[in-house]
Motif scaffolding. Structure first.
Motif, PDB file in Angstrom:
ATOM      1  N   LYS A 280       1.897  -0.430  -5.035  1.00 47.77           N
ATOM      2  CA  LYS A 280       3.314  -0.668  -4.781  1.00 47.77           C
ATOM      3  C   LYS A 280       4.178  -0.058  -5.879  1.00 47.77           C
ATOM      4  O   LYS A 280       5.320   0.301  -5.642  1.00 47.77           O
ATOM      5  CB  LYS A 280       3.573  -2.175  -4.680  1.00 47.77           C
TER       6      LYS A 280
ATOM      7  N   ARG B 186      -1.244   5.801  -1.526  1.00 45.45           N
ATOM      8  CA  ARG B 186      -2.024   5.139  -0.474  1.00 45.45           C
ATOM      9  C   ARG B 186      -3.024   6.132   0.088  1.00 45.45           C
ATOM     10  O   ARG B 186      -2.664   7.221   0.521  1.00 45.45           O
ATOM     11  CB  ARG B 186      -1.097   4.633   0.636  1.00 45.45           C
TER      12      ARG B 186
ATOM     13  N   VAL C 235       5.907   9.180   6.606  1.00 41.07           N
ATOM     14  CA  VAL C 235       5.929   7.773   6.984  1.00 41.07           C
ATOM     15  C   VAL C 235       4.792   7.524   7.960  1.00 41.07           C
ATOM     16  O   VAL C 235       4.734   8.119   9.036  1.00 41.07           O
ATOM     17  CB  VAL C 235       7.283   7.387   7.619  1.00 41.07           C
TER      18      VAL C 235
ATOM     19  N   GLY D  35      -4.081   1.239  -2.378  1.00 36.10           N
ATOM     20  CA  GLY D  35      -2.634   1.322  -2.301  1.00 36.10           C
ATOM     21  C   GLY D  35      -1.989   0.789  -3.559  1.00 36.10           C
ATOM     22  O   GLY D  35      -2.529  -0.094  -4.222  1.00 36.10           O
TER      23      GLY D  35
ATOM     24  N   ARG E 193       4.978   2.825   6.732  1.00 42.61           N
ATOM     25  CA  ARG E 193       4.748   2.868   5.288  1.00 42.61           C
ATOM     26  C   ARG E 193       4.919   4.301   4.789  1.00 42.61           C
ATOM     27  O   ARG E 193       4.478   5.240   5.433  1.00 42.61           O
ATOM     28  CB  ARG E 193       3.333   2.387   4.925  1.00 42.61           C
ATOM     29  N   GLU E 194       5.520   4.432   3.621  1.00 37.64           N
ATOM     30  CA  GLU E 194       5.630   5.751   3.005  1.00 37.64           C
ATOM     31  C   GLU E 194       4.320   6.103   2.306  1.00 37.64           C
ATOM     32  O   GLU E 194       3.835   5.348   1.473  1.00 37.64           O
ATOM     33  CB  GLU E 194       6.778   5.778   1.982  1.00 37.64           C
TER      34      GLU E 194
END
Length: 297
Positions: free
Chosen positions: A281, A269, A247, A279, A251-252
């Protein structure tokens, strides 16, 4: 030098034995060698000719076995890192990748090529070719537009886009090869500081193992430094490697590392070489990196 003296010299690893015992052992050896070998089933019989010093060496070896009753243990090759460390933790995976990076040969080619795309080929996050003297051609990169652009400076960004940390090919060659020294070096190039469990060196180290043409010993040090950072987790074995997660500022960040080749083959990412952040999603970004002679297109 007679046969007995030669045998005594070659059997230096065992205790001294009386000459009569050695003579008897040598006699039994010669008797065995004189026997007619049993017929073999192979189509082409294997013939081994032992002469001169080789015969004396064989005699000494067999004499030692007969005289001491010991059996020579087989010699095994040294274990690889993958044989020693089970792939049960993120740390072990990163350490095995570090060992693989040390053994990886330096690539040859005119251009360092980076390509980011979805695994189905439907999405594209940019592509670049950088020469060893720092010239770069790119397409689909940040501020580069859809076409191919020749950029005046081929320096790389080392870390997040807001870090303003740039490094040249020559600078990559001069980075520390000690893991802790490397971590401190790249952390010092960033702006800001650590937030909670977040280590400011994380993304720069990811840059070194994922996209930049760092030397083998620098990449190895980056893997070892990442292995010591807190919060890196192993998610499990996936197609092509091992998936890791950490993390980063809420954000992971997920990476798929192939420990055998030390390559990062997918991520969701990553700070890009030209100062942006790639990145995704949905799904992971497929990374292709390496030296090539294929011309930019």
């Amino acid at each position: 030098m007679n046969d007995l003296e030669l045998i005594k010299q070659l059997r230096s690893e065992v205790a001294e034995t009386e000459p009569d015992a050695l003579t008897g052992a040598r006699g039994r050896l010669l008797a065995v060698m004189a026997r007619t070998a049993a017929p073999r089933r192979s189509r082409r019989p294997l013939t081994v000719r032992v002469t001169g010093l080789a015969a004396a060496a064989v005699a000494a070896t067999v004499a030692v076995v007969i005289a001491t009753g010991q059996t020579a243990a087989p010699v095994k090759p040294p274990p690889s890192a993958g044989d020693v460390l089970p792939m049960t933790s993120a740390r072990n995976i990163l350490l095995v990748a570090a060992a693989s990076a040390e053994r990886a040969p330096q690539g040859s080619g005119t251009y360092w090529h980076i390509k980011r795309e979805s695994e189905d080929g439907r999405h594209f996050w940019g592509e670049s070719w950088t020469t060893r003297d720092g010239q770069r051609w790119s397409r689909g990169m940040v501020d580069s537009g859809p076409g191919v652009v020749k950029e005046p400076s081929g320096t790389f960004w080392l870390g997040p886009a807001d870090g303003d940390a740039k490094i040249s090919m020559e600078g990559l060659e001069k980075l520390p090869t000690d893991p802790e020294a490397l971590r401190q070096k790249v952390a010092g190039m960033q702006t800001g500081g650590p937030v909670g469990d977040y280590d400011i060196a994380f993304m720069p180290l990811v840059s070194l193992i994922a996209e930049l043409p760092a030397p083998a010993d620098v990449r190895s040090a980056a893997f070892r430094a990442l292995a010591e950072l807190p919060g890196v987790q192993r998610l499990g074995t996936v197609d092509g490697g091992e998936e890791l997660m950490v993390v980063d500022r809420g954000r992971e960040v997920r990476l798929v590392v192939d420990p055998a080749t030390s390559r990062v083959i997918r991520t969701n990412r990553v700070p890009t070489a030209d100062g942006g952040v790639a990145g995704s999603k949905d799904g992971l970004i497929k990374l292709t990196t390496g030296w090539t002679d294929q011309l930019p297109r």
